[in-house]
Design a protein around this motif. Structure first.
Motif, short mmCIF file in Angstrom:
data_model
loop_
_atom_site.label_atom_id
_atom_site.label_comp_id
_atom_site.label_asym_id
_atom_site.label_seq_id
_atom_site.Cartn_x
_atom_site.Cartn_y
_atom_site.Cartn_z
N THR A 118 43.17 30.34 28.15
CA THR A 118 42.84 31.77 28.23
C THR A 118 42.75 32.27 29.67
O THR A 118 43.11 33.40 29.96
N SER A 119 42.28 31.41 30.60
CA SER A 119 42.11 31.88 31.98
C SER A 119 43.39 31.78 32.79
O SER A 119 43.70 32.67 33.58
N TYR A 120 44.12 30.68 32.62
CA TYR A 120 45.28 30.47 33.50
C TYR A 120 46.59 30.90 32.85
O TYR A 120 47.62 30.94 33.49
N ARG A 121 46.53 31.16 31.55
CA ARG A 121 47.70 31.63 30.82
C ARG A 121 48.97 30.83 31.12
O ARG A 121 49.97 31.37 31.62
N SER A 157 49.36 32.38 21.71
CA SER A 157 49.08 31.95 23.07
C SER A 157 50.19 32.43 24.02
O SER A 157 51.27 32.80 23.57
N GLN A 186 39.37 25.45 26.12
CA GLN A 186 40.28 26.56 25.83
C GLN A 186 40.48 27.48 27.03
O GLN A 186 41.47 28.19 27.12
N ARG A 187 39.50 27.44 27.93
CA ARG A 187 39.58 28.25 29.14
C ARG A 187 40.89 27.99 29.89
O ARG A 187 41.46 28.90 30.52
#
Ligand SMILES: [Zn+2]
Length: 450
Positions: free
Chosen positions: A178-181, A209, A174-175
């Motif tokens: 969430t991290s790179y959008r 998202s 999921q990162r």
């Protein structure tokens, strides 16, 4: 808000007459290039008594024979000593590709850097027509390998100034979200369904998202499955169609067909049973011809190549998006069609029955179907579907919805129900379909008649 950006505006908006003139100029150059550089086409012209100089415009292609994947396989090792479709020297070849052959050895394709730039432009036009632009971040879930799709999209990302996140599958942590959008994901319908389900299980809501839109490609699908995907994500889902042979078509924001980049690939629609080309609006197989611009170099070019994918030309009129290039319906694969008592049944027909909206209260959407023949010569279509939660479902309701959707376009099969055709259903718990045990792209409609 109306999106009216173009990757190559002058070409994408060319008036029909000018576009046809450009196509004809490239047909002439491509034919000359083939006669000078392709060992296969040199002897093909001779064998069929074709004078390359007599081919002046795209209509002339309709008079030429059609070749197939088999033709390519019969003109490469081990059948022949060399790759007879290769049309540049080995030194000029940048990459070598193989198509995943379900029938025998894969077909080999050779790409020059020139080819790559044209392939990338096709996807770049498609991305821009869907609303992507510089600053977008796109996760490419399509697999990187001997096919060209994922790599071509990566290069297309560079062309439009987007950032590519090349995960190669949709099983990423999921990162990545969430991290790179990321603002877009490219994958298949089923990969994106899985991803949404997994996000929910892990407490992330797909609808919250940062994604702006989704792009699906690589396989045919039912409108119903796309609609369900859009509902899960609350985002628009755009369709693309591409192949190593060089067709890359994309759905624009209007979403009424996929634009064919007509200056880079010429497409005709052919009916193999009639052995003739069909008119716009009629269904047939996509027959493509590579178009090489004056002075270009191509590693493998194809003239009148039968892709075995079927489609319908929707329109050649200008699109409200501003593009003038023709639009086709979402292609279906002929290899995913089986004939039951004289009626064609495609994977998409099955998928439509599964994805009836009410059914999705109980199902994951995963399915597989088998065709059998019983001892008395009766034909059986057995459809297996998967419950989203173990043992929880309404068999009667799902079966009835499936039957209603399936038989509406198959009246002859509906009539055979009392005689020699049966449609039966099987329900499994999550993860228990046969296809989960197999590697690679699942085959969902399998003919098991002897
Ligand atoms: Zn359009």
């Amino acid at each position: 808000m109306e999106w009216n950006a173009f990757f190559n505006e002058p070409v994408e908006r060319l008036p029909r007459d000018d576009l046809n003139a450009l196509i004809d100029e490239r047909v002439r150059f491509t034919i000359r290039y083939a006669s000078e550089n392709s060992p296969f086409y040199r002897s093909w012209f001779r064998k069929h008594g074709i004078d390359p100089v007599s081919i002046r415009e795209h209509e002339d292609l309709l008079e030429l024979p059609v070749i197939s994947g088999r033709t390519i396989r019969e003109n490469q090792p081990p059948v022949t000593d060399d790759f007879r479709f290769r049309s540049v020297s080995w030194n000029e070849i940048f990459t070598i590709h193989e198509t995943s052959g379900t029938s025998g050895i894969p077909k080999s394709f050779f790409l020059t850097w020139d080819d790559w730039m044209r392939y990338a432009e096709k996807y770049a036009r498609s991305f821009v027509s869907q609303g992507f632009s510089a600053g977008d971040r796109i996760v490419v879930c399509s697999s990187y390998g001997m096919n060209v799709g994922a790599n071509t999209m990566t290069l297309a990302g560079r062309e439009i100034g987007a950032t590519i996140i090349p995960t190669g599958n949709c099983n990423f942590p999921q990162r990545i979200i969430t991290s790179y959008r990321p603002t877009g994901i490219v994958g298949s319908v089923f990969k994106l369904l899985h991803l949404a389900r997994r996000m929910r299980e892990e407490g992330l809501r797909p609808e919250d998202s940062p994604l702006k839109r989704l792009v699906v490609g690589g396989e045919s699908f039912a409108d119903e499955s796309r609609t369900y995907l859009e509902e899960l994500w609350q985002r628009e889902v755009f369709n693309t169609y591409g192949s190593t042979e060089g067709t890359m078509c994309g759905e624009c924001i209007i979403r009424k067909g996929l634009h064919v980049p007509e200056d880079l690939v010429h497409l005709d629609v052919y009916d193999p049973s009639l052995q003739e080309f069909v008119r716009d609006g009629e269904c047939g197989r996509i027959v493509l011809t590579t178009l090489i611009p004056e002075g270009g170099r191509s590693g493998t070019l194809l003239i009148n190549y039968d892709t075995e994918d079927t489609t319908v030309v929707v329109t050649r009129d200008p699109c409200p998006c501003g593009r003038t290039h023709l639009k086709i319906l979402n292609p279906q694969r002929e290899t995913e069609t089986v004939w039951i008592l004289g009626t064609p049944v495609n994977k998409v027909d099955i998928e439509r029955g599964v994805f009836q909206r009410e059914n999705m209260e109980y199902l994951t959407g995963e399915y597989e179907a088998f065709v059998y023949r019983d001892d008395e010569g009766g034909e059986i279509l057995r459809v297996s579907m998967e419950y989203a939660e173990p043992g929880k479902g309404d068999k009667e309701l799902v079966s009835e919805n499936f039957r209603r959707s399936f038989f509406v376009n198959k009246p002859a099969l509906a009539r055979s129900l009392t005689e020699n055709f049966s449609l039966i259903f099987n329900f499994t718990d999550p993860g228990e379909l046969e296809l989960h045990a197999l590697k690679g792209r699942p085959r969902r409609l399998i003919d098991r008649r002897a």
